[in-house]
Every structure is written in C-alpha cells, then in structure tokens.
Design an enzyme around this catalytic site. Structure first.
Site, PDB file in Angstrom:
ATOM      1  N   ASN A  85      29.417  38.203  37.498  1.00 13.00           N
ATOM      2  CA  ASN A  85      29.565  37.390  36.288  1.00 13.00           C
ATOM      3  C   ASN A  85      29.535  35.902  36.597  1.00 13.00           C
ATOM      4  OD1 ASN A  85      29.959  39.432  34.214  1.00 13.00           O
ATOM      5  ND2 ASN A  85      31.882  39.919  35.241  1.00 13.00           N
ATOM      6  N   HIS A  96      32.007  36.219  43.274  1.00 15.82           N
ATOM      7  CA  HIS A  96      32.308  37.570  43.784  1.00 15.82           C
ATOM      8  C   HIS A  96      31.298  38.555  43.216  1.00 15.82           C
ATOM      9  CE1 HIS A  96      34.671  36.830  40.166  1.00 15.82           C
ATOM     10  NE2 HIS A  96      34.515  38.105  39.864  1.00 15.82           N
ATOM     11  N   HIS A  98      30.763  42.454  42.293  1.00 13.90           N
ATOM     12  CA  HIS A  98      31.445  43.733  42.041  1.00 13.90           C
ATOM     13  C   HIS A  98      30.558  44.878  42.533  1.00 13.90           C
ATOM     14  CE1 HIS A  98      34.434  42.365  38.865  1.00 13.90           C
ATOM     15  NE2 HIS A  98      33.567  41.379  38.765  1.00 13.90           N
TER      16      HIS A  98
END
Ligand code: AMP
Ligand code: ZN
Length: 120
Positions: A85, A96, A98
C-alpha cells in the site's frame, strides 16, 4: 521520528521475526489476514514505493520468493498474494511488502505465536 517499524528494526519493539539480513527484516503481521501473513520491511526508513531504493526493492522481491518456499514447505500454502500500500490505504508509513499465503482449503485461524513456532 515515531515509526513503529523503525522501532521493530532497532529491537525496541518485539516482533515475530522469520528472516533478517543486512537490508531487511521479515516478521509476522500482528493482525494477520491469513495464517502466515508476513511483512518484509527494509531496515532503512523509506516511506513508500516512490521513495525506496530500487536495489532494495529487488532484494525484497528475492526475499519474497525465498519466504514463499518456506511457506510452502511449513504451512503447505497453495499460492501467494503480494500487497503493497501507498498513500491513503497505507497505515504504516515505512515501506513494507505484505506476503499473504493462499490456501485451497483454509484451516482454522492460528495465533501469531503458533504460526511463528511452525515457521521459525
Ligand atoms: P498497511 O495498511 O499496508 O500500512 O499495513 C500495515 C500492517 O502493519 C497492518 O497489516 C498491521 O497489522 C501491521 N502492523 C502494525 N503494527 C505492527 C507490529 N507492531 N508488528 C507487526 N505488524 C504490525
Ligand atoms: Zn521507519
């Protein structure tokens, strides 16, 4: 700067770390969507996709491939969804990736600790 992932990287906040090297730390998401939900986080603070060094980004993708092998072996996963995101839907403003495993048959949701004990 008050960044939760920087604190995890410095060891000031605990995490269920699955993998670590000089560039990244990969740990279990505390609020997993699915068993084996991992976050790969660069050790240096980059805000998002538009900020991150491209060599680090390539390294993160290689780590994702290696961690997929671990997920297949230990949790018998049937696929992997990658989510990353930026902006509005990015809750933690430290880049980050996921890793969300896919399962043909999704079993009981395990605790993060139980998953950690299988993957570590
Ligand atoms: P995003 O919406 O892509 O920014 O996702 C942030 C993710 O970080 C969420 O899935 C959270 O559950 C996860 N998260 C937040 N704090 C922690 C933490 N201390 N340890 C592990 N995961 C966390
Ligand atoms: Zn940070």
């Amino acid at each position: 700067m008050d960044c939760i992932f920087c604190k995890i990287i410095k060891g000031e906040v605990p995490s269920y770390t699955i993998y670590e090297d000089e560039l990244v730390k990969a740990f279990l998401d505390v609020n997993p969507d699915v068993n084996g939900h991992i976050l790969i986080v660069p050790k240096k603070h980059y805000q998002d996709l538009f900020d991150i060094d491209e060599n680090v980004l390539i390294h993160i993708m290689k780590c994702a491939k290696d961690l997929d092998k671990l997920l297949k072996e230990k949790l018998h996963t049937d696929g992997l969804t990658l989510v990353q995101n930026n902006g509005l839907k990015q809750e933690v403003k430290h880049f980050h990736l996921h890793l969300k495993p896919q399962y043909k048959i999704e079993g009981e949701k395990m605790s993060v600790e139980e998953v950690y004990n299988i993957l570590k």
